[in-house]
Design a protein around this motif. Structure first.
Motif, PDB file in Angstrom:
ATOM      1  N   GLY A   1      31.370 -18.663 -61.055  1.00 21.22           N
ATOM      2  CA  GLY A   1      30.048 -19.237 -61.277  1.00 21.22           C
ATOM      3  C   GLY A   1      28.974 -18.749 -60.326  1.00 21.22           C
ATOM      4  N   ALA A   2      29.287 -17.774 -59.469  1.00 21.34           N
ATOM      5  CA  ALA A   2      28.264 -17.237 -58.567  1.00 21.34           C
ATOM      6  C   ALA A   2      27.178 -16.517 -59.355  1.00 21.34           C
ATOM      7  N   ALA A   3      25.951 -16.623 -58.870  1.00 15.69           N
ATOM      8  CA  ALA A   3      24.816 -15.982 -59.541  1.00 15.69           C
ATOM      9  C   ALA A   3      24.441 -14.662 -58.894  1.00 15.69           C
ATOM     10  N   GLY A   4      25.238 -14.226 -57.926  1.00  8.75           N
ATOM     11  CA  GLY A   4      24.946 -12.970 -57.278  1.00  8.75           C
ATOM     12  C   GLY A   4      26.005 -12.642 -56.246  1.00  8.75           C
ATOM     13  N   PHE A   5      25.993 -11.393 -55.799  1.00  9.61           N
ATOM     14  CA  PHE A   5      27.000 -10.927 -54.846  1.00  9.61           C
ATOM     15  C   PHE A   5      26.343  -9.916 -53.925  1.00  9.61           C
ATOM     16  N   LEU A   6      26.233 -10.270 -52.653  1.00  5.94           N
ATOM     17  CA  LEU A   6      25.610  -9.393 -51.664  1.00  5.94           C
ATOM     18  C   LEU A   6      26.575  -9.161 -50.506  1.00  5.94           C
ATOM     19  N   VAL A   7      26.446  -8.021 -49.865  1.00 10.57           N
ATOM     20  CA  VAL A   7      27.261  -7.730 -48.688  1.00 10.57           C
ATOM     21  C   VAL A   7      26.447  -8.056 -47.436  1.00 10.57           C
ATOM     22  N   LYS A   8      27.167  -8.361 -46.345  1.00 14.95           N
ATOM     23  CA  LYS A   8      26.506  -8.806 -45.118  1.00 14.95           C
ATOM     24  C   LYS A   8      25.700  -7.697 -44.446  1.00 14.95           C
TER      25      LYS A   8
ATOM     26  N   ALA B   1      27.904  -1.176 -59.155  1.00 15.77           N
ATOM     27  CA  ALA B   1      28.645   0.042 -59.508  1.00 15.77           C
ATOM     28  C   ALA B   1      30.100  -0.277 -59.833  1.00 15.77           C
ATOM     29  N   ARG B   2      30.703  -1.150 -59.057  1.00 17.92           N
ATOM     30  CA  ARG B   2      32.106  -1.492 -59.281  1.00 17.92           C
ATOM     31  C   ARG B   2      32.290  -2.212 -60.617  1.00 17.92           C
ATOM     32  N   LEU B   3      31.389  -3.130 -60.915  1.00 16.06           N
ATOM     33  CA  LEU B   3      31.501  -3.883 -62.161  1.00 16.06           C
ATOM     34  C   LEU B   3      31.327  -2.983 -63.383  1.00 16.06           C
ATOM     35  N   LEU B   4      30.325  -2.128 -63.352  1.00 14.09           N
ATOM     36  CA  LEU B   4      30.060  -1.274 -64.509  1.00 14.09           C
ATOM     37  C   LEU B   4      31.148  -0.217 -64.675  1.00 14.09           C
ATOM     38  N   ALA B   5      31.688   0.285 -63.563  1.00 11.91           N
ATOM     39  CA  ALA B   5      32.753   1.281 -63.649  1.00 11.91           C
ATOM     40  C   ALA B   5      34.017   0.664 -64.232  1.00 11.91           C
ATOM     41  N   GLY B   6      34.313  -0.554 -63.818  1.00 14.92           N
ATOM     42  CA  GLY B   6      35.520  -1.205 -64.304  1.00 14.92           C
ATOM     43  C   GLY B   6      35.413  -1.621 -65.755  1.00 14.92           C
ATOM     44  N   ALA B   7      34.186  -1.872 -66.218  1.00 13.90           N
ATOM     45  CA  ALA B   7      34.017  -2.357 -67.585  1.00 13.90           C
ATOM     46  C   ALA B   7      34.457  -1.324 -68.615  1.00 13.90           C
ATOM     47  N   GLY B   8      34.261  -0.039 -68.300  1.00 14.30           N
ATOM     48  CA  GLY B   8      34.571   0.988 -69.279  1.00 14.30           C
ATOM     49  C   GLY B   8      36.048   1.249 -69.468  1.00 14.30           C
ATOM     50  N   THR B   9      36.897   0.689 -68.617  1.00 13.73           N
ATOM     51  CA  THR B   9      38.328   0.968 -68.705  1.00 13.73           C
ATOM     52  C   THR B   9      39.093  -0.069 -69.515  1.00 13.73           C
ATOM     53  N   ARG B  10      38.422  -1.111 -69.952  1.00 11.94           N
ATOM     54  CA  ARG B  10      39.124  -2.188 -70.638  1.00 11.94           C
ATOM     55  C   ARG B  10      38.689  -2.235 -72.106  1.00 11.94           C
TER      56      ARG B  10
ATOM     57  N   ARG C   1      23.924 -17.581 -66.422  1.00 11.07           N
ATOM     58  CA  ARG C   1      23.125 -16.489 -66.973  1.00 11.07           C
ATOM     59  C   ARG C   1      23.483 -15.146 -66.334  1.00 11.07           C
ATOM     60  N   THR C   2      24.022 -15.170 -65.116  1.00 11.41           N
ATOM     61  CA  THR C   2      24.445 -13.925 -64.479  1.00 11.41           C
ATOM     62  C   THR C   2      25.559 -13.271 -65.274  1.00 11.41           C
ATOM     63  N   GLN C   3      26.559 -14.057 -65.668  1.00 12.58           N
ATOM     64  CA  GLN C   3      27.659 -13.522 -66.457  1.00 12.58           C
ATOM     65  C   GLN C   3      27.154 -12.996 -67.794  1.00 12.58           C
TER      66      GLN C   3
ATOM     67  N   THR D   1      31.598  -9.639 -46.431  1.00 12.95           N
ATOM     68  CA  THR D   1      31.918  -8.255 -46.076  1.00 12.95           C
ATOM     69  C   THR D   1      32.876  -7.649 -47.085  1.00 12.95           C
ATOM     70  N   PHE D   2      33.398  -8.456 -48.023  1.00 10.35           N
ATOM     71  CA  PHE D   2      34.410  -7.994 -48.962  1.00 10.35           C
ATOM     72  C   PHE D   2      33.761  -7.651 -50.292  1.00 10.35           C
ATOM     73  N   ASP D   3      33.776  -6.356 -50.653  1.00  6.96           N
ATOM     74  CA  ASP D   3      33.116  -5.923 -51.887  1.00  6.96           C
ATOM     75  C   ASP D   3      34.106  -5.304 -52.874  1.00  6.96           C
ATOM     76  N   ALA D   4      35.409  -5.598 -52.693  1.00  6.27           N
ATOM     77  CA  ALA D   4      36.411  -5.070 -53.626  1.00  6.27           C
ATOM     78  C   ALA D   4      36.184  -5.628 -55.024  1.00  6.27           C
ATOM     79  N   ASP D   5      36.628  -4.861 -56.025  1.00  7.14           N
ATOM     80  CA  ASP D   5      36.386  -5.224 -57.427  1.00  7.14           C
ATOM     81  C   ASP D   5      36.798  -6.657 -57.732  1.00  7.14           C
ATOM     82  N   HIS D   6      38.005  -7.038 -57.290  1.00  5.32           N
ATOM     83  CA  HIS D   6      38.508  -8.346 -57.694  1.00  5.32           C
ATOM     84  C   HIS D   6      37.717  -9.473 -57.042  1.00  5.32           C
ATOM     85  N   TYR D   7      37.151  -9.240 -55.854  1.00  4.38           N
ATOM     86  CA  TYR D   7      36.322 -10.269 -55.236  1.00  4.38           C
ATOM     87  C   TYR D   7      35.032 -10.457 -56.029  1.00  4.38           C
ATOM     88  N   VAL D   8      34.415  -9.344 -56.417  1.00  5.58           N
ATOM     89  CA  VAL D   8      33.173  -9.423 -57.185  1.00  5.58           C
ATOM     90  C   VAL D   8      33.419 -10.154 -58.502  1.00  5.58           C
ATOM     91  N   THR D   9      34.426  -9.727 -59.236  1.00 12.44           N
ATOM     92  CA  THR D   9      34.710 -10.309 -60.547  1.00 12.44           C
ATOM     93  C   THR D   9      35.060 -11.782 -60.445  1.00 12.44           C
TER      94      THR D   9
END
Length: 213
Positions: free
Chosen positions: A97-104, A131-140, A201-203, A83-91
């Motif tokens: 080593g997770a190959a994917g991230f889905l919400v419940k 969306a969170r990953l791609l949005a965060g990528a542009g700020t670094r 390969r996900t990374q 249920t947790f989709d915050a940026d830091h959890y996804v990253t």
């Protein structure tokens, strides 16, 4: 059959997921685990193809379990389902080593399809996580410069394979796209992950997307 282990600290959630996945003829839930330590034991015992992993659990949490599972010989595909989709959890999950991230909240029929996709070697990310990953990528800027430097060290063919990973292609699909044997593609992917410092390969696919390949 695609063998699945379901991990969640709520037994009712595990039962619900088992019922959903068990409705598909090609999916077999071989075990349930309610904490990270039990998840690792279940993977060692049953050698599943896919693990659906919750993150926040008592004792050994999901992130630690993902890291331990990926240290095993021939680890299964681990997909976070939380249920947790915050940026830091996804990253953190993808770095572990997770190959994917889905919400419940993923619809049952979609979940079945996404487990199949993950088992076939593709990246599975909820729209929110992407969306969170791609949005965060542009700020670094510093991180992007480092990534560009890594990309410059690749051969033309390696860059082509990386772009295919960014499109979510399997090894067989990459082979068809680039007219390469699947075993050759596998070698390229292994070298890419080593060169780029990616755990899976996900990374590497996310890096390709961030670089606009």
């Amino acid at each position: 059959m695609i063998r699945v282990v379901v991990v969640d600290d709520e037994p009712m959630v595990c039962t619900h997921l088992t019922t959903i996945l068990g409705s598909a003829e090609d999916l077999d839930v071989v075990d349930q685990a309610h904490d990270g330590a039990a998840a690792v034991e279940a993977v060692i015992r049953h050698r599943p193809d896919v693990v659906l992993m919750d993150l926040r659990m008592p004792g050994v949490d999901g992130l630690t379990a993902i890291e331990r599972i990926n240290e095993l010989r021939k680890p299964p595909v681990v997909v976070v389902l939380t249920t947790f989709d915050a940026d830091h959890y996804v990253t953190r999950a993808l770095r572990a080593g997770a190959a994917g991230f889905l919400v419940k909240s993923t619809p049952p029929e979609d979940l079945i399809g996404l487990v199949r996709v993950a088992a076939d070697g593709h990246t599975v990310l909820s729209p929110i996580a992407t969306a969170r990953l791609l949005a965060g990528a542009g700020t670094r800027v510093d991180e992007r410069a480092r990534q560009q430097a890594l990309l410059a060290g690749l051969t033309e063919r390696e860059a082509q394979v990386l772009a295919c990973l960014g499109a979510g292609m399997s090894n067989a699909q990459i082979g068809n796209q680039l007219y390469l044997a699947e075993a050759t593609v596998k070698g390229y992917v292994s070298r890419l992950m080593l060169k780029l410092g990616c755990a899976n390969r996900t990374q590497a696919g996310l890096l390709a997307q961030q670089l606009g390949l």
